[in-house]
Design an enzyme around this catalytic site. Structure first.
Site, mmCIF file in Angstrom:
data_model
loop_
_atom_site.group_PDB
_atom_site.id
_atom_site.type_symbol
_atom_site.label_atom_id
_atom_site.label_comp_id
_atom_site.label_asym_id
_atom_site.label_seq_id
_atom_site.Cartn_x
_atom_site.Cartn_y
_atom_site.Cartn_z
ATOM 1 N N GLU A 1 -67.269 72.933 -15.030
ATOM 2 C CA GLU A 1 -67.089 72.243 -16.305
ATOM 3 C C GLU A 1 -68.384 71.583 -16.746
ATOM 4 O O GLU A 1 -69.126 71.023 -15.935
ATOM 5 C CB GLU A 1 -65.986 71.176 -16.189
ATOM 6 C CG GLU A 1 -65.683 70.517 -17.535
ATOM 7 C CD GLU A 1 -64.611 69.458 -17.448
ATOM 8 O OE1 GLU A 1 -63.976 69.187 -18.488
ATOM 9 O OE2 GLU A 1 -64.400 68.890 -16.362
ATOM 10 N N HIS B 1 -63.759 70.260 -11.647
ATOM 11 C CA HIS B 1 -63.635 69.343 -12.784
ATOM 12 C C HIS B 1 -64.862 68.430 -12.829
ATOM 13 O O HIS B 1 -65.334 67.961 -11.788
ATOM 14 C CB HIS B 1 -62.364 68.496 -12.615
ATOM 15 C CG HIS B 1 -62.197 67.440 -13.672
ATOM 16 N ND1 HIS B 1 -62.041 67.735 -15.004
ATOM 17 C CD2 HIS B 1 -62.161 66.084 -13.585
ATOM 18 C CE1 HIS B 1 -61.896 66.621 -15.698
ATOM 19 N NE2 HIS B 1 -61.977 65.610 -14.860
ATOM 20 N N ASN B 2 -65.379 68.183 -14.052
ATOM 21 C CA ASN B 2 -66.560 67.318 -14.190
ATOM 22 C C ASN B 2 -67.595 67.645 -13.115
ATOM 23 O O ASN B 2 -68.031 66.775 -12.353
ATOM 24 C CB ASN B 2 -66.151 65.844 -14.114
ATOM 25 C CG ASN B 2 -65.426 65.379 -15.361
ATOM 26 O OD1 ASN B 2 -65.305 66.116 -16.343
ATOM 27 N ND2 ASN B 2 -64.920 64.159 -15.334
ATOM 28 N N GLU C 1 -66.678 71.206 -22.625
ATOM 29 C CA GLU C 1 -66.122 70.088 -23.393
ATOM 30 C C GLU C 1 -67.230 69.622 -24.320
ATOM 31 O O GLU C 1 -68.181 68.959 -23.896
ATOM 32 C CB GLU C 1 -65.644 68.965 -22.477
ATOM 33 C CG GLU C 1 -64.968 67.845 -23.252
ATOM 34 C CD GLU C 1 -64.495 66.708 -22.370
ATOM 35 O OE1 GLU C 1 -64.446 65.571 -22.868
ATOM 36 O OE2 GLU C 1 -64.178 66.962 -21.195
ATOM 37 N N HIS D 1 -70.457 61.939 -18.371
ATOM 38 C CA HIS D 1 -69.078 61.579 -18.687
ATOM 39 C C HIS D 1 -69.112 60.563 -19.826
ATOM 40 O O HIS D 1 -69.447 59.398 -19.612
ATOM 41 C CB HIS D 1 -68.385 60.999 -17.448
ATOM 42 C CG HIS D 1 -66.898 61.065 -17.531
ATOM 43 N ND1 HIS D 1 -66.073 60.113 -16.981
ATOM 44 C CD2 HIS D 1 -66.070 61.980 -18.103
ATOM 45 C CE1 HIS D 1 -64.807 60.443 -17.210
ATOM 46 N NE2 HIS D 1 -64.788 61.567 -17.880
ATOM 47 N N ASP E 1 -69.686 68.840 -19.760
ATOM 48 C CA ASP E 1 -69.388 67.911 -20.860
ATOM 49 C C ASP E 1 -70.687 67.632 -21.610
ATOM 50 O O ASP E 1 -71.627 67.072 -21.023
ATOM 51 C CB ASP E 1 -68.842 66.584 -20.322
ATOM 52 C CG ASP E 1 -67.459 66.724 -19.717
ATOM 53 O OD1 ASP E 1 -66.957 67.853 -19.666
ATOM 54 O OD2 ASP E 1 -66.906 65.709 -19.270
#
Length: 772
Positions: free
Chosen positions: A348, A318-319, A397, A363, A350
């Site tokens: 992931e 995640h992230n 994302e 983020h 973003d």
């Protein structure tokens, strides 16, 4: 090999196994002479440091040019690799100041930051790079005995305060405390005198080895050895075969296996010729990979990799770009490099609009640093298949404008090339997902898509159909999923170029199991916050299990976890969720479980789900496992015998000695969650003995993980962590086994281990007294 005890006795020196097995070439001599180099932390932080390799060829220390004080030391065993040139973000940032031939990066295991250095000449840089690579390779090739010898050597050098190659009795007493031993002073002095063959009142290298052997005599191992040895001095081939069959339950080609073990682990050539095993060889075997609690055959790729993707648990991050917390932490391509090198199958990304038309990764709406999307893709392209050839999934994302989405698509296609999947493998609409085997060397994009694969493969969608779904998928605010609120905050659409890159992992909103079963295409999937996933787990019946038998699911931490903490992934694995994403940068029980599950199957990042979780008509329910066809619970019995050379507690009180206890935990379906622990042993982290039996009933062994943890007991406050080891229940070996402990960061801490005896019994047979 390194010098034997006899050879050490002749030299009178305590010799490092690493230095003894190496010839000092020009590179190592350069390193031992030392070099003044620049240590770099940022474009504005570059400080002169003097680096020097110690004589043991295992330790590097460096000191400040300005103060002359030693700043730090690190071991060669801490280093994973060395990168030359501008292969770090820090060195890339000063590429205009220093040519790549002067630069190199030391990459450490675990979560420790890199060390970026600039040498004065290309020759000096190459000397250090090649020398470090030689030392790293030597450490990797050390067997268990060499690691133990190195450990002894390290302690000798720490205790030899005046560096005269000898230790007096006071230094020995100090050493015992450093080694976690609280020994009666009179007993210690008796051992000291027995080892002082020269009667000099000091111990030299070979004498210290004798002292250490007396200190570490494994009486519990000697007893097992003598139980099977007719003369008490050796195990004949037949005696060793009896031990392997009766205690270790090694039943296939046992005689051939025994001969192989003797050839590899028996130090005496005479015994080898007789196909016999001495006590030293027997102990070496028990400490080896074959004597480990983890089934050595599971270190290989042993599972069927031809099933659809949804039939596998997939190691997921995640992230991935974050190195620290979710608010102010550093974003770095190192996060991707580390995750991919440890076998992560899903990372992931973003993305947000960046300067000069270049998308950035960070983020959003926080103070985390920013990196370019193209640099992330370049790092993924370079490191994607270092751990295995099986596919990598990029969970996107996307918060970018249409223009920068086009740029993202351009970078994906131009950098990844044929690795990126941009059409179905056979050009047809899939009736099931392809397998990891079919997708070897491929990278899949997970994200929103305009229309379905029908449009993609047959004809482009009409302009009025484009962007029918919103952009952002997973930006989380507590329990509320992005899909249900994004329309209120964003009117952006999906770029057709980016949409075309999404093939087998199209993200769609989840509207319930009644809707998903008849309506979901096989290539459509949903993502859930941990909160939403827990609600679905608690729903009556086994709808979640059936859903995950045919479709991919990704679960990720709530946005409230700003400290990058993690949730327990076991709850999600119990219902078959494939991509259970965790913050890889944060150590703890949750990452221990993830590492434990995925250490099997060659650490490829894919683990085949149990057969009862792979059918859409399955009746498996983790809350009622006894209703499942083929239900066969087992009894796991663990005799915790002893521990060896436990490390000191991190940041513990100076001079304190651990009071160890052993806790064993079972993670699995709700009925299997359990923990038991031994009593604690006062003041002995060196060779504590328990001989305590812990027993567990395990209802679904296919999903269970076993975690061994050693803690330092504290009656006034919370116990301190000492070491742990986690593995799948199905990888547990029966018999007398060593559990090689890992640090909080998941790194090896040799020679720290537990010695246990394990038996696994089917409950039905246990009623009849029959073991399996």
């Amino acid at each position: 090999m390194w010098p034997s005890d006899v050879e050490r006795a002749e030299t009178g020196n305590m010799t490092s196994p690493c230095s003894a097995r190496l010839q000092l070439d020009d590179n190592l001599q350069l390193m031992q002479t030392g070099s003044m180099m620049r240590k770099v932390k940022s474009r504005s932080w570059k400080k002169q440091r003097y680096f020097k390799l110690q004589e043991d060829c295992m330790t590097i220390w460096y000191k400040s040019k300005k103060t002359g004080k030693t700043k730090s030391t690190f071991s060669i065993s801490d280093i994973e690799t060395v990168r030359d040139g501008h292969q770090s973000e820090v060195l890339q940032s000063i590429a205009d100041e220093f040519q790549p031939a002067l630069c190199f990066t030391i990459v450490f295991y675990g979560r420790r930051g890199n060390l970026d250095l600039i040498a004065n000449t290309p020759e000096e840089a190459q000397g250090w790079i090649q020398g470090l690579e030689k030392l790293i390779e030597a450490v990797k090739n050390m067997d268990q005995k060499e690691l133990l010898d190195q450990w002894i050597c390290d302690w000798f050098q720490k205790a030899d305060k005046n560096k005269d190659g000898r230790m007096n009795f006071k230094e020995v007493l100090d050493l015992l405390k450093m080694m976690n031993v609280d020994m009666n002073e009179q007993h210690a002095y008796r051992l000291f005198q027995m080892a002082d063959k020269s009667e000099s009142g000091t111990l030299e290298g070979d004498e210290f080895v004798l002292f250490y052997k007396a200190l570490t005599q494994r009486d519990e191992v000697l007893k097992i050895f003598q139980d099977y040895s007719k003369d008490g001095k050796k195990l004949t081939l037949l005696e060793f075969v009896d031990f392997l069959r009766q205690e270790q339950l090694e039943v296939e080609n046992t005689e051939e296996f025994a001969m192989d073990l003797i050839a590899r682990y028996e130090p005496s050539e005479t015994a080898q010729k007789l196909h016999a095993l001495s006590i030293d060889g027997f102990l070496s075997y028990l400490l080896s990979r074959e004597g480990s609690v983890f089934d050595v055959s599971h270190l290989q790729l042993y599972q069927d990799m031809t099933q659809p993707l949804c039939h596998y648990f997939i190691s997921s991050s995640h992230n991935t770009y974050l190195m620290e917390d979710q608010l102010r932490g550093q974003s770095s391509v190192e996060g991707y490099i580390r995750a991919l090198k440890r076998g992560c199958g899903c990372v992931e990304v973003d993305t947000w609009d960046g300067p000069n038309g270049e998308p950035i990764v960070y983020h959003g709406h926080t103070f985390t640093s920013k990196i370019f999307f193209r640099d992330v893709v370049s790092a993924i392209n370079k490191y994607a298949f270092r751990a295995s050839e099986f596919p990598i999934i990029l969970s996107l994302e996307n918060h970018c404008s249409l223009e920068q989405q086009d740029t993202m698509a351009h970078h994906l296609k131009s950098i990844l090339g044929e690795k990126l999947v941009t059409s179905t493998l056979d050009g047809r609409i899939p009736v099931q997902l392809p397998s990891p085997e079919e997708l070897k060397g491929k990278i899949l994009l997970k994200g929103k898509k305009n229309g379905g694969l029908e449009n993609c493969l047959e004809e482009p969608p009409k302009e009025t159909d484009m962007g029918s779904r919103e952009v952002s998928e997973e930006e989380d605010n507590g329990e509320i999923e992005e899909e249900k609120r994004t329309s209120k905050k964003s009117k952006d659409r999906i770029s057709q170029a980016l949409s075309d890159c999404v093939i087998y992992c199209k993200s769609v909103p989840f509207e319930g199991f009644k809707h998903s079963r008849p309506c979901y295409k096989v290539y459509e999937m949903s993502s859930f916050t941990e909160y939403k996933a827990r609600k679905l787990v608690r729903e009556p019946g086994n709808d979640f299990v059936r859903h995950n038998a045919s479709h991919l699911t990704r679960v990720y931490p709530t946005g409230l976890r700003t400290d990058s903490s993690n949730y327990n992934p076991q709850d999600m694995w119990n219902v078959g969720c494939q991509m259970v994403a965790l913050n890889f940068q944060t150590a703890g029980v949750e990452m221990d479980l993830n590492d434990g599950l995925f250490q099997q199957n060659a650490r490829c990042g894919y683990v085949l789900k149990p057969a009862f979780m792979r059918s859409v008509d399955t009746n498996f329910n983790p809350d009622l496992p006894q209703d499942t066809a083929g239900y066969s619970p087992v009894i796991l019995s663990i005799l915790v015998i002893s521990a060896q050379q436990l490390p000191k507690v991190e940041n513990g009180k100076e001079g304190s000695i651990v009071d160890p206890l052993v806790r064993v935990e079972i993670f699995g379906v709700p009925m299997d969650q359990a923990r038991q622990e031994t009593k604690y042993i006062d003041n002995n982290g060196f060779n504590p003995m328990w001989n305590e039996r812990l027993q567990f009933k395990i209802h679904v062994p296919e999903l269970a993980l076993v975690r061994f943890e050693v803690e330092d007991y504290d009656k006034t406050s919370r116990n301190d962590f000492v070491g742990q080891y986690t593995l799948p229940f199905k990888s547990v070996k029966s018999g007398y086994r060593h559990v090689h402990l890992l640090s909080r960061d998941g790194m090896k801490i040799p020679p720290a281990s537990l010695f246990v005896f394990i038996r696994i019994t089917e409950v039905a047979r246990a009623m009849q007294g029959t073991e399996v």
